[in-house]
Design a protein around this motif. Sequence first.
Motif, short mmCIF file in Angstrom:
data_model
loop_
_atom_site.label_atom_id
_atom_site.label_comp_id
_atom_site.label_asym_id
_atom_site.label_seq_id
_atom_site.Cartn_x
_atom_site.Cartn_y
_atom_site.Cartn_z
N PHE A 108 25.70 33.54 68.37
CA PHE A 108 26.45 32.52 67.63
C PHE A 108 25.55 31.35 67.22
O PHE A 108 25.71 30.76 66.17
CB PHE A 108 27.59 32.01 68.51
CG PHE A 108 28.53 31.08 67.81
CD1 PHE A 108 29.09 31.43 66.59
CD2 PHE A 108 28.88 29.87 68.37
CE1 PHE A 108 29.98 30.58 65.95
CE2 PHE A 108 29.76 29.02 67.73
CZ PHE A 108 30.30 29.38 66.52
N TRP B 103 45.78 45.76 56.48
CA TRP B 103 45.09 44.48 56.48
C TRP B 103 44.04 44.42 55.40
O TRP B 103 43.81 43.37 54.80
CB TRP B 103 44.48 44.20 57.87
CG TRP B 103 45.55 43.86 58.84
CD1 TRP B 103 45.94 44.62 59.91
CD2 TRP B 103 46.42 42.72 58.82
NE1 TRP B 103 46.98 44.02 60.55
CE2 TRP B 103 47.30 42.86 59.90
CE3 TRP B 103 46.53 41.62 57.99
CZ2 TRP B 103 48.28 41.92 60.18
CZ3 TRP B 103 47.51 40.68 58.27
CH2 TRP B 103 48.37 40.83 59.35
N TRP C 197 44.00 41.54 52.56
CA TRP C 197 42.91 40.59 52.33
C TRP C 197 42.30 40.75 50.94
O TRP C 197 41.85 39.78 50.34
CB TRP C 197 41.84 40.69 53.43
CG TRP C 197 42.33 40.09 54.72
CD1 TRP C 197 42.61 40.76 55.88
CD2 TRP C 197 42.64 38.71 54.97
NE1 TRP C 197 43.06 39.88 56.84
CE2 TRP C 197 43.10 38.62 56.31
CE3 TRP C 197 42.58 37.55 54.21
CZ2 TRP C 197 43.49 37.41 56.88
CZ3 TRP C 197 42.97 36.35 54.78
CH2 TRP C 197 43.42 36.28 56.10
N PHE D 286 44.62 25.03 55.85
CA PHE D 286 43.88 26.25 55.51
C PHE D 286 42.40 26.07 55.84
O PHE D 286 41.77 26.93 56.47
CB PHE D 286 44.07 26.55 54.02
CG PHE D 286 43.29 27.74 53.55
CD1 PHE D 286 43.80 29.02 53.72
CD2 PHE D 286 42.06 27.60 52.92
CE1 PHE D 286 43.09 30.13 53.29
CE2 PHE D 286 41.35 28.71 52.49
CZ PHE D 286 41.86 29.98 52.67
N VAL E 56 36.66 31.26 62.77
CA VAL E 56 35.27 31.67 63.03
C VAL E 56 34.88 31.33 64.46
O VAL E 56 34.38 32.17 65.22
CB VAL E 56 34.31 31.00 62.02
CG1 VAL E 56 32.87 31.26 62.40
CG2 VAL E 56 34.60 31.49 60.61
N TYR F 21 42.66 39.42 64.36
CA TYR F 21 41.97 38.40 63.57
C TYR F 21 42.89 37.86 62.49
O TYR F 21 42.97 36.65 62.25
CB TYR F 21 40.74 38.99 62.85
CG TYR F 21 39.59 39.42 63.72
CD1 TYR F 21 39.18 38.64 64.80
CD2 TYR F 21 38.87 40.58 63.44
CE1 TYR F 21 38.11 39.03 65.57
CE2 TYR F 21 37.80 40.97 64.21
CZ TYR F 21 37.41 40.20 65.27
OH TYR F 21 36.35 40.58 66.03
N SER F 22 43.58 38.78 61.81
CA SER F 22 44.40 38.37 60.67
C SER F 22 45.59 37.54 61.13
O SER F 22 45.87 36.46 60.58
CB SER F 22 44.89 39.60 59.90
OG SER F 22 43.79 40.36 59.45
N VAL F 23 46.30 38.05 62.16
CA VAL F 23 47.45 37.30 62.67
C VAL F 23 46.98 35.96 63.22
O VAL F 23 47.60 34.92 62.98
CB VAL F 23 48.18 38.13 63.75
CG1 VAL F 23 49.24 37.28 64.43
CG2 VAL F 23 48.80 39.37 63.12
N PHE G 209 44.53 34.17 62.25
CA PHE G 209 44.28 33.24 61.16
C PHE G 209 45.56 32.54 60.74
O PHE G 209 45.60 31.33 60.55
CB PHE G 209 43.66 33.97 59.97
CG PHE G 209 43.45 33.09 58.78
CD1 PHE G 209 42.38 32.20 58.74
CD2 PHE G 209 44.32 33.11 57.72
CE1 PHE G 209 42.19 31.36 57.67
CE2 PHE G 209 44.14 32.28 56.62
CZ PHE G 209 43.07 31.40 56.61
N PHE G 210 46.64 33.33 60.63
CA PHE G 210 47.89 32.71 60.18
C PHE G 210 48.51 31.82 61.25
O PHE G 210 49.17 30.84 60.93
CB PHE G 210 48.85 33.78 59.68
CG PHE G 210 48.42 34.31 58.34
CD1 PHE G 210 48.66 33.57 57.20
CD2 PHE G 210 47.71 35.49 58.24
CE1 PHE G 210 48.23 34.00 55.97
CE2 PHE G 210 47.27 35.94 57.01
CZ PHE G 210 47.52 35.20 55.87
N TRP H 82 46.61 28.68 60.90
CA TRP H 82 47.05 28.01 59.67
C TRP H 82 48.40 27.33 59.90
O TRP H 82 48.61 26.18 59.51
CB TRP H 82 47.13 29.05 58.54
CG TRP H 82 47.22 28.44 57.16
CD1 TRP H 82 47.23 27.12 56.84
CD2 TRP H 82 47.30 29.16 55.93
NE1 TRP H 82 47.30 26.96 55.48
CE2 TRP H 82 47.36 28.19 54.89
CE3 TRP H 82 47.34 30.52 55.58
CZ2 TRP H 82 47.45 28.55 53.56
CZ3 TRP H 82 47.42 30.86 54.24
CH2 TRP H 82 47.48 29.89 53.25
#
Lengths: 494, 98
Positions: free
Chosen positions: A100, A209, A213, B14, B22, B48-50, B52-53, B56
């Motif tokens: 990182f 997904w 995206w 956002f 990240v 990761y996707s969930v 992010f929301f 947000w």
Amino acid sequence: MRGVTRPNPGAPGAPVIPIKAVPAATGGDAEQGLFEVRRKIYPRSVTGWFATWRWALVWFTQILFYGLPWAAWNDRQAVLFDLGARKFYIFGLVFWPQDFIYLTLLLVIAAISLFLFTAVAGRLWCGYACPQTVYTEIFLWIERVIEGDHNARAKLDASPLTGRKFGLKAAKHGAWAALAFWTGFTFVGYFTPIKMLGGEVLSFSLGPWETFWIFFYGFATYGNAGWMREQVCKYMCPYARFQGAMFDGDTLIIAYDQHRGDPRGSRGKKADPKALGLGDCVDCGICVQVCPTGIDIRDGLQYECIGCAACIDGCDQVMEKMGYSKGLIRYSTEHALRENLGLVGIVSRFVRPRTLAYTAILATVVVAAATALLMRVPLKVDVIRDRGAMVREVEDGELENVYRLQVMNATESAHRYRITVEGLPGIRVASEPVIDMAAASTRAFPVRIRLPGAQSSGGSQKIFIGVTAEDGSGIQVREKAVFLSPRKDGNRAP
Amino acid sequence: MLTQRIAWILWPAFLVACAIEVVFFTLFDPADMQLLGEPLEASRMAIYSVGFFVFWALGAASSFLTCFLQRSPWEVNRCPLPATQRPDGCPKREGPCC
């Protein structure tokens, strides 16, 4: 539009210059924009030295962005951020979440570079390289090809819906959507192998997904470059708000030379401006018409100015037609405008405490990052003590501690490693000392370490566990660990 | 005004969600996460996707409160009824009668 004065074509001694003066925003009624009442801007297209530079950067950045995911390296995608496997491949390097620090350093370098460039040359990033500028430029080009120049577009928007208008709008939005989809697809192609993704698109078997995206990013591109445009820079971009903090009197800005240009006024090509009491500005309004954010640069430096230099190109063409010297609007600095400094005067002031400080910080971070990257060992070892059994006595009076070695081979080839231990006389690895690891993999190995009872001083003692590649590649890691023994006073270690 | 408010709420949230996404998922592996003591069974991509929301939404909630609380007293006090339709006795009532 504030500050725009219209020449009066009907006045006596009216202009004969071949440029038709129109106010910047020839659009219809003001629309309710995202943040305030917004008048739609129809920027007039412009050619010239800076426009060529901008297009060169559009080509460069977009060939890079659209092309890079297709590049191959060692039978894999050269640049792939494999989030599913938590590994980032960048050409010959493989990065893990443990790396990182390199991402952090990269971001720090990017930020300080931005500060340095901004302090020296203003909003270079905004004007030439920012994706918002680049995609707006491409989307505007599509719009121009399909709907015509800025006047034709304004007229089309104001006209009632006809079959022709519908056809043109449909073609434009279709082309925008196609480009936006390709952009979204490319973006996701950085995270999922793009050739596989392409196959999935063609066979309509995209994962949920991935689909989401691709369309999310595509929609953002379509919305930002097609609809929002300068509003992104004016209202949404944090950089636009704080870039002024990096500015000082010696920062390059796009400036109108008021001293030379005023008083403004239209005149014939052959007329002597001095006799008319006029400056060099013919007040044609071209600088306002070409401006993508719809400002009048003659009002002075404004935060809406993204530094795209379209007004310089536009004005230079007019100056050339009039037979005046170019550069009525030009890259200059506040200092240079005030004191009438030439190029040498401007460039010599690039070196000043602020830029030196940014350069020093940037150089330090770059050197540190490069050193860290060069010294990076593509092998990571974590030593974890077995919590179940602290210490046990085994045959021949030896003491045994058990550890778990979490080994990560961060290279792209399989390796055989040898586990060694040192730090106490007679200490040795009692389990299998040779381990095999597949390319770019992580595994845990139990390791039993024994010490002759006579060598133990009791309590906890520091030892070092080494892992060395057997192939002479020099890959080697040495980790500190603790060896526990029963206390000599007869009490067992806990 | 409503679209502006929505933009004020969603856009900063956002930006913050991108940064948190990240940092958070670099430090924590979704495969190691548990939900109420049970391992998460979704793929990393889904988490990761969930995630992010979720970030947000949290940012948006904070922005919403900021917008909500920064309303001026005038905006808070404003009566939703037009001046002519206010009840009898209301000092702000206006109409042909008074």
